[in-house]
Scaffold this active site. Structure first.
Site, PDB file in Angstrom:
ATOM      1  N   ASP A  79      -8.837 -95.275  36.763  1.00  0.00           N
ATOM      2  CA  ASP A  79      -8.129 -95.829  37.342  1.00  0.00           C
ATOM      3  C   ASP A  79      -6.747 -96.151  36.595  1.00  0.00           C
ATOM      4  OD1 ASP A  79     -10.010 -96.018  39.342  1.00  0.00           O
ATOM      5  OD2 ASP A  79     -10.542 -98.059  38.541  1.00  0.00           O
ATOM      6  N   ASN A  81     -13.343 -87.135  37.436  1.00  0.00           N
ATOM      7  CA  ASN A  81     -13.571 -87.380  35.859  1.00  0.00           C
ATOM      8  C   ASN A  81     -14.779 -86.061  35.680  1.00  0.00           C
ATOM      9  OD1 ASN A  81     -16.160 -88.242  36.964  1.00  0.00           O
ATOM     10  ND2 ASN A  81     -15.537 -90.326  35.990  1.00  0.00           N
ATOM     11  N   ASP A 127     -15.225-107.154  40.387  1.00  0.00           N
ATOM     12  CA  ASP A 127     -16.259-106.866  39.421  1.00  0.00           C
ATOM     13  C   ASP A 127     -17.005-107.935  38.520  1.00  0.00           C
ATOM     14  OD1 ASP A 127     -15.085-104.396  40.101  1.00  0.00           O
ATOM     15  OD2 ASP A 127     -13.511-104.266  38.332  1.00  0.00           O
ATOM     16  N   GLY A 184      -9.617 -86.398  26.510  1.00  0.00           N
ATOM     17  CA  GLY A 184      -8.176 -86.428  27.013  1.00  0.00           C
ATOM     18  C   GLY A 184      -8.390 -85.817  28.326  1.00  0.00           C
TER      19      GLY A 184
END
Ligand code: RIB
Length: 311
Positions: free
Chosen positions: A255, A187, A16, A228
């Site tokens: 993750d 997500n 990254d 949440g």
């Protein structure tokens, strides 16, 4: 004492390259950023590290390139106590990399160049078959070829291994290859892109989860960032609220959620409780910069849990 889960991640490893800036350049424009961070990442590797830091025995099946990053990634797994027997270095290919851009509010944008991750094939799963038959839980994401994801899901099904699929980054998928899957964990934006339904709030999430369940997976956990998670199955749906944290960088929070959830569930906690604890683990990961380096180890996490929720 809780059971120590054995978890295998079949997935990506990236490096990254994270830039923090007040704003990002327009086409043709050059501007100054404020801060840079180089770290180990990749959705698969991050999930493996989260599981390991939470206390599981973790096995990684992955491919890295023949650049500086490949051996460093393998060394990082070994340093953390992750079994890297099935992490292969491929000659003449770059490792996966991810330039990441983080805004002042902690929101991120990620560009992934898959490199060697794109060469992780069903044959790599076969090569690790004897090991994989000994695990409690298999964890997969979408930074490797989808044929390898489908093959692994089918391997897990045949061998009665719990399987968690994180459809990240979102791509058009063959849901019929995932029928009977234990956990599908998108997500909001991934769920939206897969179903074509907007996810702006918990009610939207419920409608979207219903559509995903109609595809034949057993359970959906739709992660909702600061809101949440939504836990959904054919027997009902429940919103599991987030914990309040001071977020500086949300990269890798999904993750952190998945890696920790696999451990909490594998230790024998009831599903809702495993989701609740993973919500806290993910939230805490956003209080530090970077992905793996922002993840809490178990002792630090347990102390935080005890301070907020008691034992
Ligand atoms: O989920 C965060 C990860 O996405 C980063 O570590 C980056 O490598 C990309 O895979």
């Amino acid at each position: 004492m809780a059971k120590r889960p054995r978890i295998a991640v079949i997935g990506s490893a990236n490096i990254d390259l994270t830039t923090f800036s007040d704003r990002f350049p327009k086409a043709g424009e050059t501007i100054f950023g404020q801060k840079f961070d180089l770290g180990f990442g990749g959705k698969g590797a991050n999930q493996a590290v989260a599981s390991r830091l939470c206390g599981a025995d973790v096995f990684m099946v992955a491919r890295v390139g023949s650049d500086l990053f490949g051996p460093a990634t393998i060394a990082n797994f070994k340093k953390l106590g992750i079994d890297a027997t099935y992490v292969k270095q491929i000659e003449g290919v770059s490792s996966g990399v991810a330039p990441i851009f983080v805004e002042p509010n902690g929101q991120n944008r990620i560009l992934v160049v898959k490199g060697a991750n794109d060469l992780l094939k069903p044959a790599d799963v076969d090569a690790a078959a004897n090991l994989l038959k000994t695990i409690d839980c298999m964890v997969l994401q979408f930074e490797i070829p989808l044929e390898t994801v489908y093959y692994s899901v089918s391997f897990a099904r045949k061998n009665n291994i719990r399987c968690v699929v994180n459809p990240a980054p979102a791509q058009s998928i063959n849901m019929s290859a995932l029928v009977g899957l234990d956990y599908f964990v998108p997500n909001e934006s991934e769920a939206e892109s897969i179903t074509g339904m907007p996810v702006r709030n918990v009610d939207d999430a419920k409608k979207c989860a219903k559509k995903l369940l109609s595809g034949g997976v057993k359970r959906i956990i739709l992660t909702l960032g600061a809101n949440g998670s939504l836990l959904a199955g054919r027997d009902g749906m429940e919103h599991v609220p987030a914990f309040s944290v001071k977020s500086v960088d949300s990269t890798g929070a999904g993750d952190a959620f998945i890696g920790s959830f696999a451990v909490f569930l594998g230790e024998g906690l009831p599903e809702r409780e495993a989701v609740r604890r993973a919500n806290l683990y993910a939230g805490l990961s956003t209080t530090g910069v970077g992905t793996q380096k922002s993840f809490y180890d178990r002792a630090r996490y347990d102390a935080e849990w005890a301070a907020r929720c008691g034992s």
